[in-house]
Motif scaffolding. Structure first.
Motif, PDB file in Angstrom:
ATOM      1  N   GLY A 110       0.801  -1.226   0.000  1.00  0.00           N
ATOM      2  CA  GLY A 110       0.000   0.000   0.000  1.00  0.00           C
ATOM      3  C   GLY A 110       0.827   1.267   0.000  1.00  0.00           C
ATOM      4  N   LYS A 164       4.117   1.523  -4.464  1.00  0.00           N
ATOM      5  CA  LYS A 164       5.168   1.022  -5.385  1.00  0.00           C
ATOM      6  C   LYS A 164       4.620   0.863  -6.810  1.00  0.00           C
ATOM      7  N   GLY A 165       3.480   0.200  -6.931  1.00  0.00           N
ATOM      8  CA  GLY A 165       2.895  -0.034  -8.258  1.00  0.00           C
ATOM      9  C   GLY A 165       2.489   1.273  -8.928  1.00  0.00           C
ATOM     10  N   THR A 166       1.850   2.156  -8.150  1.00  0.00           N
ATOM     11  CA  THR A 166       1.374   3.441  -8.678  1.00  0.00           C
ATOM     12  C   THR A 166       2.539   4.269  -9.210  1.00  0.00           C
ATOM     13  N   THR A 220       6.762  -8.576  -9.092  1.00  0.00           N
ATOM     14  CA  THR A 220       6.507 -10.008  -8.834  1.00  0.00           C
ATOM     15  C   THR A 220       5.028 -10.233  -8.482  1.00  0.00           C
ATOM     16  N   ARG A 224      -0.003 -12.619 -10.101  1.00  0.00           N
ATOM     17  CA  ARG A 224      -1.457 -12.503 -10.354  1.00  0.00           C
ATOM     18  C   ARG A 224      -1.786 -12.917 -11.786  1.00  0.00           C
ATOM     19  N   GLU A 236       0.887 -14.322   2.817  1.00  0.00           N
ATOM     20  CA  GLU A 236       2.256 -14.777   3.118  1.00  0.00           C
ATOM     21  C   GLU A 236       3.127 -14.705   1.867  1.00  0.00           C
ATOM     22  N   VAL A 294       5.447 -15.977  -1.125  1.00  0.00           N
ATOM     23  CA  VAL A 294       5.629 -17.139  -1.995  1.00  0.00           C
ATOM     24  C   VAL A 294       7.108 -17.569  -1.826  1.00  0.00           C
ATOM     25  N   GLY A 320       8.257  -4.830  -5.485  1.00  0.00           N
ATOM     26  CA  GLY A 320       7.823  -5.993  -4.694  1.00  0.00           C
ATOM     27  C   GLY A 320       8.856  -7.106  -4.700  1.00  0.00           C
ATOM     28  N   ARG A 346      12.212  -9.299  -1.611  1.00  0.00           N
ATOM     29  CA  ARG A 346      11.408  -9.201  -0.401  1.00  0.00           C
ATOM     30  C   ARG A 346      12.011  -9.962   0.768  1.00  0.00           C
ATOM     31  N   GLN A 397      16.454 -13.244  -1.482  1.00  0.00           N
ATOM     32  CA  GLN A 397      16.079 -12.722  -2.813  1.00  0.00           C
ATOM     33  C   GLN A 397      17.035 -11.600  -3.231  1.00  0.00           C
ATOM     34  N   ARG A 439      -8.979   0.085  -1.796  1.00  0.00           N
ATOM     35  CA  ARG A 439      -8.828  -0.647  -3.055  1.00  0.00           C
ATOM     36  C   ARG A 439      -9.610  -1.954  -2.996  1.00  0.00           C
ATOM     37  N   ARG A 484       0.093  -9.133   5.983  1.00  0.00           N
ATOM     38  CA  ARG A 484       1.037  -8.683   4.942  1.00  0.00           C
ATOM     39  C   ARG A 484       1.990  -7.625   5.507  1.00  0.00           C
ATOM     40  N   GLY A 486       1.258  12.029   0.929  1.00  0.00           N
ATOM     41  CA  GLY A 486       0.933  13.191   0.094  1.00  0.00           C
ATOM     42  C   GLY A 486       0.327  12.734  -1.216  1.00  0.00           C
TER      43      GLY A 486
HETATM   44  P1  AP5 Z   1      -0.050   0.559  -4.843  1.00  0.00           P
HETATM   45  O1  AP5 Z   1       0.654   1.484  -5.739  1.00  0.00           O
HETATM   46  O2  AP5 Z   1      -0.637  -0.682  -5.408  1.00  0.00           O
HETATM   47  O3  AP5 Z   1       0.907   0.176  -3.619  1.00  0.00           O
HETATM   48  P2  AP5 Z   1       1.928  -1.012  -3.516  1.00  0.00           P
HETATM   49  O4  AP5 Z   1       3.016  -0.544  -2.620  1.00  0.00           O
HETATM   50  O5  AP5 Z   1       2.320  -1.467  -4.886  1.00  0.00           O
HETATM   51  O6  AP5 Z   1       0.992  -2.043  -2.753  1.00  0.00           O
HETATM   52  P3  AP5 Z   1       0.577  -3.514  -3.103  1.00  0.00           P
HETATM   53  O7  AP5 Z   1      -0.572  -3.833  -2.247  1.00  0.00           O
HETATM   54  O8  AP5 Z   1       0.393  -3.726  -4.554  1.00  0.00           O
HETATM   55  O9  AP5 Z   1       1.865  -4.204  -2.593  1.00  0.00           O
HETATM   56  P4  AP5 Z   1       2.066  -5.581  -2.016  1.00  0.00           P
HETATM   57  O10 AP5 Z   1       3.497  -5.499  -1.728  1.00  0.00           O
HETATM   58  O11 AP5 Z   1       1.212  -6.028  -0.915  1.00  0.00           O
HETATM   59  O12 AP5 Z   1       1.552  -6.481  -3.217  1.00  0.00           O
HETATM   60  P5  AP5 Z   1       2.309  -7.308  -4.310  1.00  0.00           P
HETATM   61  O13 AP5 Z   1       1.452  -7.278  -5.490  1.00  0.00           O
HETATM   62  O14 AP5 Z   1       3.731  -6.923  -4.436  1.00  0.00           O
HETATM   63  O15 AP5 Z   1      -1.147   1.406  -4.055  1.00  0.00           O
HETATM   64  C1  AP5 Z   1      -2.055   0.794  -3.184  1.00  0.00           C
HETATM   65  C2  AP5 Z   1      -3.366   1.602  -3.234  1.00  0.00           C
HETATM   66  O16 AP5 Z   1      -3.117   2.916  -2.738  1.00  0.00           O
HETATM   67  C3  AP5 Z   1      -3.919   1.773  -4.654  1.00  0.00           C
HETATM   68  O17 AP5 Z   1      -5.314   1.670  -4.619  1.00  0.00           O
HETATM   69  C4  AP5 Z   1      -3.468   3.189  -5.057  1.00  0.00           C
HETATM   70  O18 AP5 Z   1      -4.339   3.779  -5.979  1.00  0.00           O
HETATM   71  C5  AP5 Z   1      -3.478   3.900  -3.719  1.00  0.00           C
HETATM   72  N1  AP5 Z   1      -2.462   4.954  -3.640  1.00  0.00           N
HETATM   73  C6  AP5 Z   1      -1.180   4.899  -4.103  1.00  0.00           C
HETATM   74  N2  AP5 Z   1      -0.537   6.058  -3.836  1.00  0.00           N
HETATM   75  C7  AP5 Z   1      -1.421   6.850  -3.192  1.00  0.00           C
HETATM   76  C8  AP5 Z   1      -1.347   8.162  -2.643  1.00  0.00           C
HETATM   77  N3  AP5 Z   1      -0.242   8.899  -2.713  1.00  0.00           N
HETATM   78  N4  AP5 Z   1      -2.435   8.650  -2.037  1.00  0.00           N
HETATM   79  C9  AP5 Z   1      -3.589   7.918  -1.950  1.00  0.00           C
HETATM   80  N5  AP5 Z   1      -3.733   6.672  -2.464  1.00  0.00           N
HETATM   81  C10 AP5 Z   1      -2.653   6.146  -3.062  1.00  0.00           C
HETATM   82  O19 AP5 Z   1       2.302  -8.780  -3.653  1.00  0.00           O
HETATM   83  C11 AP5 Z   1       1.103  -9.506  -3.449  1.00  0.00           C
HETATM   84  C12 AP5 Z   1       1.458 -10.880  -2.897  1.00  0.00           C
HETATM   85  O20 AP5 Z   1       2.245 -11.609  -3.873  1.00  0.00           O
HETATM   86  C13 AP5 Z   1       2.315 -10.903  -1.627  1.00  0.00           C
HETATM   87  O21 AP5 Z   1       1.523 -10.802  -0.474  1.00  0.00           O
HETATM   88  C14 AP5 Z   1       2.997 -12.279  -1.753  1.00  0.00           C
HETATM   89  O22 AP5 Z   1       2.112 -13.331  -1.397  1.00  0.00           O
HETATM   90  C15 AP5 Z   1       3.260 -12.398  -3.232  1.00  0.00           C
HETATM   91  N6  AP5 Z   1       4.579 -11.860  -3.621  1.00  0.00           N
HETATM   92  C16 AP5 Z   1       4.797 -10.789  -4.448  1.00  0.00           C
HETATM   93  N7  AP5 Z   1       6.119 -10.584  -4.581  1.00  0.00           N
HETATM   94  C17 AP5 Z   1       6.737 -11.527  -3.842  1.00  0.00           C
HETATM   95  C18 AP5 Z   1       8.112 -11.800  -3.568  1.00  0.00           C
HETATM   96  N8  AP5 Z   1       9.097 -11.054  -4.094  1.00  0.00           N
HETATM   97  N9  AP5 Z   1       8.396 -12.844  -2.741  1.00  0.00           N
HETATM   98  C19 AP5 Z   1       7.422 -13.602  -2.217  1.00  0.00           C
HETATM   99  N10 AP5 Z   1       6.099 -13.383  -2.422  1.00  0.00           N
HETATM  100  C20 AP5 Z   1       5.762 -12.350  -3.234  1.00  0.00           C
END
Ligand code: AP5
Length: 191
Positions: A11, A14-16, A32, A37, A58, A60, A86, A89, A93, A128, A146, A174
């Motif tokens: 949250g 990072k993706g944004t 990742t 997904r 958790e 992967v 991401g 992690r 890695q 979200r 998480r 911000g």
């Molecule tokens: P977003 O930009 O998506 O934030 P993010 O940091 O990318 O958050 P994620 O939830 O996507 O990260 P994550 O690390 O949990 O998920 P991931 O997909 O890597 O923004 C989040 C929300 O906030 C959006 O709605 C956005 O619009 C909003 N927002 C952004 N900026 C804002 C701002 N300034 N103000 C207001 N709103 C804002 O991983 C998912 C799962 O995959 C993990 O749990 C794990 O099971 C697995 N996985 C992924 N990578 C690995 C790895 N390397 N090793 C092991 N397992 C892994």
């Protein structure tokens, strides 16, 4: 090559921010989470295996994600550079990534850590969760898992890059534009 690790808790944005950074700096985005997904959507055996971990919030297993990244690096040999979102992690890695990049005569240029307070992370993810189909955003206890796993297993990756003098913390609070501007300044300072 410009190789950026965009780091931070779930949250943190990072993706944004990656979406905008890849356009400005002409980089390939390797998330990742997105790759997993898409494996899940295509019902591949990798996706089905990963689902068990992702649904619980958790991580992967390391070997799965390291092999995925290795494959993507090979598929993008002509890239100007990469944004790793991401990943890495875990410290294992991070070590594997350093070795993969070394084998390709390159390395991480900078790790940018987005810093966002806990309450804001929860608000963003729950928000979200209401609008998207992401199952791991729809349950507060999975979100808390998480974030807890981030603090326990992922936060030490910061030390790994700090020892290489490559870590820079950036406020992730911000507007999206304000945060992007901070990231842009930090990246331009490395060029
Ligand atoms: P977003 O930009 O998506 O934030 P993010 O940091 O990318 O958050 P994620 O939830 O996507 O990260 P994550 O690390 O949990 O998920 P991931 O997909 O890597 O923004 C989040 C929300 O906030 C959006 O709605 C956005 O619009 C909003 N927002 C952004 N900026 C804002 C701002 N300034 N103000 C207001 N709103 C804002 O991983 C998912 C799962 O995959 C993990 O749990 C794990 O099971 C697995 N996985 C992924 N990578 C690995 C790895 N390397 N090793 C092991 N397992 C892994």
């Amino acid at each position: 090559m410009l190789n950026i690790v965009l780091f931070g808790p779930p949250g943190s944005g990072k993706g944004t921010q990656s979406e905008r950074l890849i356009e400005t700096f002409h980089l390939v985005h390797l998330s990742t989470g997105d790759i997993l997904r898409s494996e899940l959507k295509s019902l591949s055996s990798l996706g089905m295996e990963a689902k068990k971990f992702m649904d619980r919030g958790e991580l992967v297993p390391d070997n799965v994600v390291i092999n995925m990244i290795d494959k993507k690096l090979d598929e993008n040999k002509q890239a100007n550079g990469f944004i790793f979102d991401g990943f890495p992690r875990t410290t294992a890695q991070a070590e594997a990534l350093d070795n993969l990049l070394k084998g390709k005569n390159t390395s991480i240029s900078i790790m940018l850590g987005l810093e966002v307070i806990h309450e804001e992370l929860i608000d963003r993810l729950l928000h979200r969760g209401k609008e998207s189909g992401r199952t791991d955003d729809q349950d507060l206890s999975i979100i808390e898992t998480r974030i807890a796993i981030y603090h326990r297993e992922t936060a030490p990756v910061k030390d790994h890059y700090q020892k290489q003098n490559k870590f820079k913390g950036i406020s992730g609070m911000g507007s999206i534009d304000e945060i992007f501007h901070r990231l842009e300044i930090a990246i331009n300072a490395t060029l």
